[in-house]
Design a protein around this motif. Structure first.
Motif, PDB file in Angstrom:
ATOM      1  N   PHE A  96       0.791  -1.225   0.000  1.00  0.00           N
ATOM      2  CA  PHE A  96       0.000   0.000   0.000  1.00  0.00           C
ATOM      3  C   PHE A  96       0.829   1.284   0.000  1.00  0.00           C
ATOM      4  O   PHE A  96       0.311   2.348  -0.325  1.00  0.00           O
ATOM      5  N   GLY A  97       2.085   1.198   0.426  1.00  0.00           N
ATOM      6  CA  GLY A  97       2.938   2.381   0.453  1.00  0.00           C
ATOM      7  C   GLY A  97       2.714   3.294   1.641  1.00  0.00           C
ATOM      8  O   GLY A  97       3.441   4.273   1.822  1.00  0.00           O
ATOM      9  N   ARG A  98       1.715   2.982   2.481  1.00  0.00           N
ATOM     10  CA  ARG A  98       1.400   3.828   3.619  1.00  0.00           C
ATOM     11  C   ARG A  98       0.518   3.056   4.599  1.00  0.00           C
ATOM     12  O   ARG A  98      -0.130   2.066   4.220  1.00  0.00           O
ATOM     13  N   VAL A  99       0.478   3.516   5.827  1.00  0.00           N
ATOM     14  CA  VAL A  99      -0.504   3.063   6.818  1.00  0.00           C
ATOM     15  C   VAL A  99      -0.989   4.313   7.544  1.00  0.00           C
ATOM     16  O   VAL A  99      -0.186   5.064   8.096  1.00  0.00           O
ATOM     17  N   ASP A 100      -2.296   4.535   7.511  1.00  0.00           N
ATOM     18  CA  ASP A 100      -2.867   5.702   8.168  1.00  0.00           C
ATOM     19  C   ASP A 100      -3.357   5.399   9.576  1.00  0.00           C
ATOM     20  O   ASP A 100      -3.360   6.276  10.440  1.00  0.00           O
ATOM     21  N   VAL A 101      -3.779   4.162   9.791  1.00  0.00           N
ATOM     22  CA  VAL A 101      -4.282   3.750  11.104  1.00  0.00           C
ATOM     23  C   VAL A 101      -3.738   2.362  11.425  1.00  0.00           C
ATOM     24  O   VAL A 101      -3.875   1.432  10.614  1.00  0.00           O
ATOM     25  N   LEU A 102      -3.124   2.227  12.588  1.00  0.00           N
ATOM     26  CA  LEU A 102      -2.699   0.925  13.098  1.00  0.00           C
ATOM     27  C   LEU A 102      -3.533   0.608  14.323  1.00  0.00           C
ATOM     28  O   LEU A 102      -3.593   1.400  15.271  1.00  0.00           O
ATOM     29  N   VAL A 103      -4.172  -0.565  14.330  1.00  0.00           N
ATOM     30  CA  VAL A 103      -4.918  -1.025  15.502  1.00  0.00           C
ATOM     31  C   VAL A 103      -4.213  -2.259  16.060  1.00  0.00           C
ATOM     32  O   VAL A 103      -4.219  -3.328  15.443  1.00  0.00           O
ATOM     33  N   ASN A 104      -3.585  -2.093  17.213  1.00  0.00           N
ATOM     34  CA  ASN A 104      -2.940  -3.209  17.904  1.00  0.00           C
ATOM     35  C   ASN A 104      -3.994  -3.921  18.748  1.00  0.00           C
ATOM     36  O   ASN A 104      -4.251  -3.571  19.894  1.00  0.00           O
ATOM     37  N   ASN A 105      -4.606  -4.930  18.148  1.00  0.00           N
ATOM     38  CA  ASN A 105      -5.701  -5.653  18.778  1.00  0.00           C
ATOM     39  C   ASN A 105      -5.318  -7.082  19.144  1.00  0.00           C
ATOM     40  O   ASN A 105      -5.820  -7.628  20.123  1.00  0.00           O
ATOM     41  N   ALA A 106      -4.422  -7.689  18.372  1.00  0.00           N
ATOM     42  CA  ALA A 106      -4.067  -9.097  18.596  1.00  0.00           C
ATOM     43  C   ALA A 106      -3.394  -9.280  19.948  1.00  0.00           C
ATOM     44  O   ALA A 106      -2.625  -8.433  20.392  1.00  0.00           O
ATOM     45  N   ILE A 107      -3.698 -10.409  20.605  1.00  0.00           N
ATOM     46  CA  ILE A 107      -3.045 -10.730  21.868  1.00  0.00           C
ATOM     47  C   ILE A 107      -2.711 -12.213  21.916  1.00  0.00           C
ATOM     48  O   ILE A 107      -3.300 -13.027  21.210  1.00  0.00           O
ATOM     49  N   TYR A 108      -1.769 -12.538  22.769  1.00  0.00           N
ATOM     50  CA  TYR A 108      -1.510 -13.939  23.095  1.00  0.00           C
ATOM     51  C   TYR A 108      -2.649 -14.426  23.982  1.00  0.00           C
ATOM     52  O   TYR A 108      -2.960 -13.795  24.988  1.00  0.00           O
ATOM     53  N   GLN A 109      -3.262 -15.566  23.613  1.00  0.00           N
ATOM     54  CA  GLN A 109      -4.442 -16.041  24.331  1.00  0.00           C
ATOM     55  C   GLN A 109      -4.313 -17.501  24.756  1.00  0.00           C
ATOM     56  O   GLN A 109      -5.302 -18.228  24.782  1.00  0.00           O
ATOM     57  N   GLY A 110      -3.117 -17.950  25.093  1.00  0.00           N
ATOM     58  CA  GLY A 110      -2.952 -19.346  25.483  1.00  0.00           C
ATOM     59  C   GLY A 110      -3.785 -19.705  26.701  1.00  0.00           C
ATOM     60  O   GLY A 110      -4.174 -18.845  27.499  1.00  0.00           O
ATOM     61  N   SER A 111      -4.046 -20.987  26.865  1.00  0.00           N
ATOM     62  CA  SER A 111      -4.870 -21.453  27.983  1.00  0.00           C
ATOM     63  C   SER A 111      -4.211 -21.211  29.338  1.00  0.00           C
ATOM     64  O   SER A 111      -4.865 -21.282  30.383  1.00  0.00           O
ATOM     65  N   ASP A 112      -2.906 -20.897  29.318  1.00  0.00           N
ATOM     66  CA  ASP A 112      -2.169 -20.638  30.554  1.00  0.00           C
ATOM     67  C   ASP A 112      -2.241 -19.172  30.979  1.00  0.00           C
ATOM     68  O   ASP A 112      -1.716 -18.796  32.027  1.00  0.00           O
ATOM     69  N   LEU A 113      -2.918 -18.345  30.211  1.00  0.00           N
ATOM     70  CA  LEU A 113      -2.852 -16.898  30.403  1.00  0.00           C
ATOM     71  C   LEU A 113      -3.434 -16.446  31.741  1.00  0.00           C
ATOM     72  O   LEU A 113      -2.966 -15.486  32.337  1.00  0.00           O
ATOM     73  N   ASN A 114      -4.461 -17.132  32.206  1.00  0.00           N
ATOM     74  CA  ASN A 114      -5.136 -16.705  33.429  1.00  0.00           C
ATOM     75  C   ASN A 114      -5.022 -17.730  34.558  1.00  0.00           C
ATOM     76  O   ASN A 114      -5.926 -17.855  35.389  1.00  0.00           O
ATOM     77  N   LEU A 115      -3.906 -18.421  34.593  1.00  0.00           N
ATOM     78  CA  LEU A 115      -3.669 -19.357  35.687  1.00  0.00           C
ATOM     79  C   LEU A 115      -3.521 -18.600  37.009  1.00  0.00           C
ATOM     80  O   LEU A 115      -3.026 -17.468  37.037  1.00  0.00           O
ATOM     81  N   PRO A 116      -3.931 -19.205  38.114  1.00  0.00           N
ATOM     82  CA  PRO A 116      -3.677 -18.593  39.428  1.00  0.00           C
ATOM     83  C   PRO A 116      -2.184 -18.374  39.642  1.00  0.00           C
ATOM     84  O   PRO A 116      -1.345 -19.085  39.078  1.00  0.00           O
ATOM     85  N   PHE A 117      -1.862 -17.402  40.469  1.00  0.00           N
ATOM     86  CA  PHE A 117      -0.479 -16.966  40.650  1.00  0.00           C
ATOM     87  C   PHE A 117       0.477 -18.113  40.994  1.00  0.00           C
ATOM     88  O   PHE A 117       1.566 -18.210  40.428  1.00  0.00           O
TER      89      PHE A 117
END
Length: 279
Positions: A96-117
């Motif tokens: 495209f030669g340009r980017v006017d808007v970048l949306v950083n939406n992607a995340i790491y979502q592994g099943s380990d992401l919300n394990l208890p401390f």
């Protein structure tokens, strides 16, 4: 000149709806994620309770963008692979030669992401650092460099209440864990730095908290135990998507930098989605 939006994590959910919102507004759209085709399987993928892959793919989103009469560029990108991040940004500028808007939406979502401390392992935090700190840094730095050359642009970073406050209940009982909270807290700090350092050079940057959004990933992530989170209300992904389009295109949006925008009340306050009411 046609404007270009680059949306990460656009195979489903908020990313998909955001890509479609920008396409409807006349943008050509570059979209990235790991899932090229329906049913693709990847390491650390989020899955349904029965083990099946979540619905959605980049090629399906691209088809919908093209059906709206806009160009779509499919860019495979893995948040845990820095080389793929560099390649993705290079591919978008090459096309495209340009980017006017970048949306950083992607995340790491592994099943380990919300394990208890006490169950959390260092390997999870290494992936969180890669996916929530290093990758957004690498991608945003590459894209913003191009934006500065063209005279400006908009960066939107998608955070979460987990990065802003303490969980209502413990991880494992419907609350979020330290890994996810720490990752999103890092995301919450990026836009303010960009706005402060580069605002005079034409860069606008926003932090948006979508709130509880009824996506495929929500049920797979918190399941029925997450019902407590729904007490604050929920919205379809079209709502945060519409807010992000407004932030990128409305003249008065410049005043909403250097804060975290709660998408759902913001949409209601500004009449951004007139046919939606908070549930």
């Amino acid at each position: 000149m046609t404007q270009v939006a680059f949306i990460t994590g656009a195979s489903r959910g908020i990313g998909r709806e955001t890509a479609l919102a920008f396409a409807r507004a006349g943008f050509d759209v570059a979209i990235s994620a790991r899932t090229l085709d329906e049913g693709d399987s990847h390491a650390h993928s989020l899955r349904n309770a029965d083990g099946s892959a979540l619905p959605g793919s980049l090629n399906a989103t691209a088809g919908e963008i093209r059906a709206l009469g806009r160009k779509a560029l499919v860019v495979p990108m893995d948040l845990l692979d820095s080389a793929s991040v560099h390649a993705a940004s290079a591919a978008v500028f090459a096309e495209f030669g340009r980017v006017d808007v970048l949306v950083n939406n992607a995340i790491y979502q592994g099943s380990d992401l919300n394990l208890p401390f006490l169950e959390l392992q260092p390997e999870t935090l290494e992936r969180v650092f890669q996916g929530y700190v290093l990758t957004p840094f690498l991608l945003t730095r590459a894209v913003v460099a191009g934006m500065l050359e063209q005279g400006g642009g908009v960066v939107i970073n998608v955070t979460s209440g987990a990065g802003e406050s303490d969980p209502p209940v413990a991880a494992g009982k419907g609350g979020w864990g330290y890994a996810y909270g720490a990752g999103k807290a890092a995301v919450s700090r990026l836009s303010g730095v960009l706005a402060t350092e580069l605002g005079e050079s034409g860069i606008r940057a926003y932090t948006i908290n979508p709130g509880v959004v009824t996506t495929e990933a929500l049920k797979a992530t918190i399941g029925d135990k997450g019902v407590i989170a729904l007490r604050a209300g929920s919205a379809p992904p079209e709502v945060p998507a519409a807010v992000m389009l407004w932030l990128a295109t409305a003249e008065q949006a410049v005043d909403y930098q250097r804060r975290t925008i709660a998408a759902q009340p913001f949409a209601l306050e500004h009449g951004i989605v007139p046919d939606w009411r908070h549930t």
